[in-house]
Design a protein around this motif. Structure first.
Motif, PDB file in Angstrom:
ATOM      1  N   THR A 327      28.766  37.980  49.385  1.00 36.36           N
ATOM      2  CA  THR A 327      29.082  39.187  48.620  1.00 36.36           C
ATOM      3  C   THR A 327      27.814  39.950  48.265  1.00 36.36           C
ATOM      4  O   THR A 327      27.741  41.184  48.412  1.00 36.36           O
ATOM      5  CB  THR A 327      29.828  38.816  47.328  1.00 36.36           C
ATOM      6  OG1 THR A 327      30.974  38.037  47.649  1.00 36.36           O
ATOM      7  CG2 THR A 327      30.255  40.057  46.573  1.00 36.36           C
ATOM      8  N   SER A 328      26.801  39.246  47.799  1.00 35.04           N
ATOM      9  CA  SER A 328      25.558  39.890  47.376  1.00 35.04           C
ATOM     10  C   SER A 328      24.823  40.513  48.558  1.00 35.04           C
ATOM     11  O   SER A 328      24.246  41.603  48.448  1.00 35.04           O
ATOM     12  CB  SER A 328      24.666  38.870  46.672  1.00 35.04           C
ATOM     13  OG  SER A 328      25.325  38.318  45.542  1.00 35.04           O
ATOM     14  N   TYR A 330      26.144  41.707  51.395  1.00 36.93           N
ATOM     15  CA  TYR A 330      26.833  42.919  51.835  1.00 36.93           C
ATOM     16  C   TYR A 330      26.621  44.054  50.836  1.00 36.93           C
ATOM     17  O   TYR A 330      26.459  45.212  51.222  1.00 36.93           O
ATOM     18  CB  TYR A 330      28.324  42.637  52.020  1.00 36.93           C
ATOM     19  CG  TYR A 330      28.624  41.852  53.283  1.00 36.93           C
ATOM     20  CD1 TYR A 330      28.326  42.382  54.539  1.00 36.93           C
ATOM     21  CD2 TYR A 330      29.180  40.583  53.231  1.00 36.93           C
ATOM     22  CE1 TYR A 330      28.569  41.671  55.703  1.00 36.93           C
ATOM     23  CE2 TYR A 330      29.438  39.854  54.382  1.00 36.93           C
ATOM     24  CZ  TYR A 330      29.126  40.402  55.618  1.00 36.93           C
ATOM     25  OH  TYR A 330      29.366  39.694  56.758  1.00 36.93           O
ATOM     26  N   SER A 331      26.633  43.731  49.565  1.00 37.08           N
ATOM     27  CA  SER A 331      26.399  44.758  48.554  1.00 37.08           C
ATOM     28  C   SER A 331      24.986  45.312  48.670  1.00 37.08           C
ATOM     29  O   SER A 331      24.766  46.527  48.585  1.00 37.08           O
ATOM     30  CB  SER A 331      26.628  44.177  47.153  1.00 37.08           C
ATOM     31  OG  SER A 331      26.369  45.131  46.152  1.00 37.08           O
ATOM     32  N   GLN A 337      32.035  48.652  47.815  1.00 46.07           N
ATOM     33  CA  GLN A 337      32.680  47.536  47.140  1.00 46.07           C
ATOM     34  C   GLN A 337      34.141  47.382  47.548  1.00 46.07           C
ATOM     35  O   GLN A 337      34.669  46.272  47.554  1.00 46.07           O
ATOM     36  CB  GLN A 337      32.569  47.697  45.620  1.00 46.07           C
ATOM     37  CG  GLN A 337      31.162  47.495  45.100  1.00 46.07           C
ATOM     38  CD  GLN A 337      31.110  47.236  43.607  1.00 46.07           C
ATOM     39  OE1 GLN A 337      32.139  47.137  42.953  1.00 46.07           O
ATOM     40  NE2 GLN A 337      29.918  47.130  43.070  1.00 46.07           N
ATOM     41  N   GLU A 338      34.807  48.478  47.876  1.00 45.97           N
ATOM     42  CA  GLU A 338      36.194  48.388  48.334  1.00 45.97           C
ATOM     43  C   GLU A 338      36.284  47.579  49.631  1.00 45.97           C
ATOM     44  O   GLU A 338      37.213  46.787  49.811  1.00 45.97           O
ATOM     45  CB  GLU A 338      36.789  49.786  48.546  1.00 45.97           C
ATOM     46  CG  GLU A 338      37.032  50.578  47.268  1.00 45.97           C
ATOM     47  CD  GLU A 338      35.759  51.183  46.698  1.00 45.97           C
ATOM     48  OE1 GLU A 338      35.807  51.702  45.561  1.00 45.97           O
ATOM     49  OE2 GLU A 338      34.713  51.130  47.386  1.00 45.97           O
ATOM     50  N   ILE A 340      34.060  45.310  50.598  1.00 44.63           N
ATOM     51  CA  ILE A 340      33.731  43.926  50.262  1.00 44.63           C
ATOM     52  C   ILE A 340      34.940  43.218  49.655  1.00 44.63           C
ATOM     53  O   ILE A 340      35.212  42.057  49.956  1.00 44.63           O
ATOM     54  CB  ILE A 340      32.531  43.880  49.283  1.00 44.63           C
ATOM     55  CG1 ILE A 340      31.296  44.503  49.927  1.00 44.63           C
ATOM     56  CG2 ILE A 340      32.236  42.442  48.869  1.00 44.63           C
ATOM     57  CD1 ILE A 340      30.096  44.601  48.996  1.00 44.63           C
ATOM     58  N   ALA A 341      35.688  43.916  48.794  1.00 46.93           N
ATOM     59  CA  ALA A 341      36.894  43.331  48.204  1.00 46.93           C
ATOM     60  C   ALA A 341      37.897  42.967  49.286  1.00 46.93           C
ATOM     61  O   ALA A 341      38.540  41.911  49.227  1.00 46.93           O
ATOM     62  CB  ALA A 341      37.509  44.306  47.198  1.00 46.93           C
ATOM     63  N   THR A 349      38.032  45.701  42.996  1.00 48.57           N
ATOM     64  CA  THR A 349      36.584  45.462  42.988  1.00 48.57           C
ATOM     65  C   THR A 349      36.102  44.877  41.667  1.00 48.57           C
ATOM     66  O   THR A 349      34.909  44.598  41.521  1.00 48.57           O
ATOM     67  CB  THR A 349      35.837  46.787  43.237  1.00 48.57           C
ATOM     68  OG1 THR A 349      36.148  47.712  42.178  1.00 48.57           O
ATOM     69  CG2 THR A 349      36.241  47.396  44.566  1.00 48.57           C
ATOM     70  N   ILE A 352      34.143  41.628  41.740  1.00 51.92           N
ATOM     71  CA  ILE A 352      32.859  41.691  42.437  1.00 51.92           C
ATOM     72  C   ILE A 352      31.736  41.920  41.440  1.00 51.92           C
ATOM     73  O   ILE A 352      30.724  41.217  41.439  1.00 51.92           O
ATOM     74  CB  ILE A 352      32.887  42.800  43.509  1.00 51.92           C
ATOM     75  CG1 ILE A 352      33.901  42.439  44.599  1.00 51.92           C
ATOM     76  CG2 ILE A 352      31.496  42.988  44.113  1.00 51.92           C
ATOM     77  CD1 ILE A 352      34.070  43.519  45.640  1.00 51.92           C
ATOM     78  N   GLU A 353      31.919  42.905  40.586  1.00 50.47           N
ATOM     79  CA  GLU A 353      30.893  43.196  39.584  1.00 50.47           C
ATOM     80  C   GLU A 353      30.845  42.130  38.493  1.00 50.47           C
ATOM     81  O   GLU A 353      29.782  41.755  38.020  1.00 50.47           O
ATOM     82  CB  GLU A 353      31.158  44.569  38.955  1.00 50.47           C
ATOM     83  CG  GLU A 353      30.698  45.736  39.807  1.00 50.47           C
ATOM     84  CD  GLU A 353      29.201  45.694  40.079  1.00 50.47           C
ATOM     85  OE1 GLU A 353      28.442  45.251  39.194  1.00 50.47           O
ATOM     86  OE2 GLU A 353      28.791  46.084  41.184  1.00 50.47           O
ATOM     87  N   ARG A 357      28.755  39.585  42.541  1.00 54.33           N
ATOM     88  CA  ARG A 357      27.578  40.313  43.014  1.00 54.33           C
ATOM     89  C   ARG A 357      26.337  39.934  42.206  1.00 54.33           C
ATOM     90  O   ARG A 357      26.346  39.951  40.991  1.00 54.33           O
ATOM     91  CB  ARG A 357      27.807  41.818  42.901  1.00 54.33           C
ATOM     92  CG  ARG A 357      26.619  42.656  43.326  1.00 54.33           C
ATOM     93  CD  ARG A 357      26.933  44.141  43.165  1.00 54.33           C
ATOM     94  NE  ARG A 357      25.770  44.969  43.411  1.00 54.33           N
ATOM     95  CZ  ARG A 357      24.864  45.301  42.493  1.00 54.33           C
ATOM     96  NH1 ARG A 357      25.004  44.851  41.246  1.00 54.33           N
ATOM     97  NH2 ARG A 357      23.824  46.060  42.792  1.00 54.33           N
TER      98      ARG A 357
END
Length: 374
Positions: A327-328, A330-331, A337-338, A340-341, A349, A352-353, A357
């Motif tokens: 996740t980190s 890709y961010s 973020q959409e 990644i979700a 999302t 994620i935050e 992330r």
């Protein structure tokens, strides 16, 4: 009147056709208890069920109510979590009668579960308290008890927080991908990073889920672990979003092809093989248990000198932190973020935050990328 069988005094009171018996050492003690019954009846706080224990209440709730949650489509993992919480409650207050339970009894139970040897986290204590509230609330709706005493209970003031998760840096990730590809479980760990999979999703992948022609991986299954740590494959994931088809990097597809060849050689040489469809297995072809994966990843990372930087120093990553790493990465690469979700199988999302992330760069350079023409 005198209680000839036990000594002391005994009194009886019939309310709504049900007889209540109260005993005491003196007449005044018995009289006070009978008067309390009358007050409870007038205020609506009189329990209609005076014999059922907490254990019996939970058994009924788990057998009758829980299986019908979400239209009878609860996942095996959810059912296991209900049983896990019920076991903690039963161990602590299972023999206590529901009618005599107080909010203080509930809080003392939570205090004990927050301490050694249990050391339950805040989220775990919330799950335990939530189950007890739901089971008592169901009893109130059935008319078995007058009120839900767990509604007034509070969590302990000092609770062990959940273990903080971390992420591998880019350098550590490159070291893992380079050094682990020839390891027996190494490709599973790399798959978790590159596809941001949950450990149970990676451990439950089947070869038919991987389409080498289209370069896609179907995530449709998960690993179920019972209360003894034994693992099996479940066909249903937690949510609808968790079932997803992912386009895999060519790097990963090449490693999976090599892994399949090595596994074929190992399977043909083995005296027995449990499941020929599993992508990642034990030496006998069975599902890899979480504890075995943790130990193997720790040994592998120690050998490759791979670590996460924590508040308390360096240590090898846990399997779940490989999902955090993906996740980190890709961010950090600028992926929305959409997207990644969707990759992670999340409905939004938000998580994620909140959880996944981690900032990988030592300095935030965004301010320098703006043209400040003033």
């Amino acid at each position: 009147m005198k209680d000839t069988s036990r000594g002391g005094f005994i009194g009886r009171l019939t309310i709504d056709g049900k007889q209540y018996v109260r005993r005491g050492k003196t007449k005044s003690e018995v009289s006070d208890k009978l008067n309390a019954l009358k007050r409870d009846h007038l205020t609506g706080n009189l329990s209609a069920d005076t014999t059922t224990t907490i254990e019996a209440l939970l058994t009924h709730y788990l057998d009758r109510v829980v299986p019908n949650r979400k239209g009878g489509n609860l996942s095996p993992t959810s059912l296991y979590r209900y049983r896990w919480a019920a076991n903690h409650i039963t161990e602590q207050i299972g023999r206590k009668r529901v009618a005599s339970l107080t909010y203080r009894d509930v809080e003392l139970m939570l205090d004990r579960l927050a301490e050694a040897p249990h050391d339950l986290s805040r989220d775990s204590l919330k799950r335990v308290l939530g189950l007890l509230k739901d089971a008592l609330g169901n009893a109130v709706r059935r008319g078995d008890i007058a009120r839900n005493v767990a509604d007034g209970a509070e969590l302990p003031g000092v609770i062990k927080e959940e273990a903080k998760r971390y992420s591998l840096s880019k350098e550590m990730t490159e070291r893992l991908i380079t050094g682990a590809r020839d390891d027996r479980m190494g490709v599973m760990f790399i798959t978790q990073v590159l596809l941001a999979l949950r450990p149970g999703e990676a451990a439950a992948l089947y070869w038919p889920d991987i389409d080498f022609e289209t370069g896609t991986v179907n995530v449709t299954r998960g690993r179920l672990t019972d209360d003894k740590g034994h693992a099996s494959v479940k066909d249903d994931l937690k949510t609808r979003q968790a079932k997803r088809t992912l386009e895999a990097p060519e790097l990963l597809l090449d490693m999976l092809k090599v892994h399949r060849h090595r596994q074929t050689v190992e399977r043909l040489a083995a005296p027995q093989w449990v499941n020929e469809e599993l992508v990642f297995t034990t030496s006998v072809g069975s599902v890899i248990e979480p504890s075995a994966a943790r130990k193997h990843l720790k040994r592998l990372c120690n050998d490759l000198d791979i670590w996460v930087e924590t508040d308390d120093g360096k240590r090898p990553p846990s399997p779940y932190e490989l999902r955090h790493t993906g996740t980190s990465l890709y961010s950090d690469a600028g992926v929305a973020q959409e997207e990644i979700a969707d990759l992670m199988g999340l409905a939004s999302t938000r998580m994620i935050e909140a959880r996944y992330r981690h900032r990988l760069r030592p300095a935030v350079s965004v301010a320098r990328t703006i043209a400040w023409d003033y």
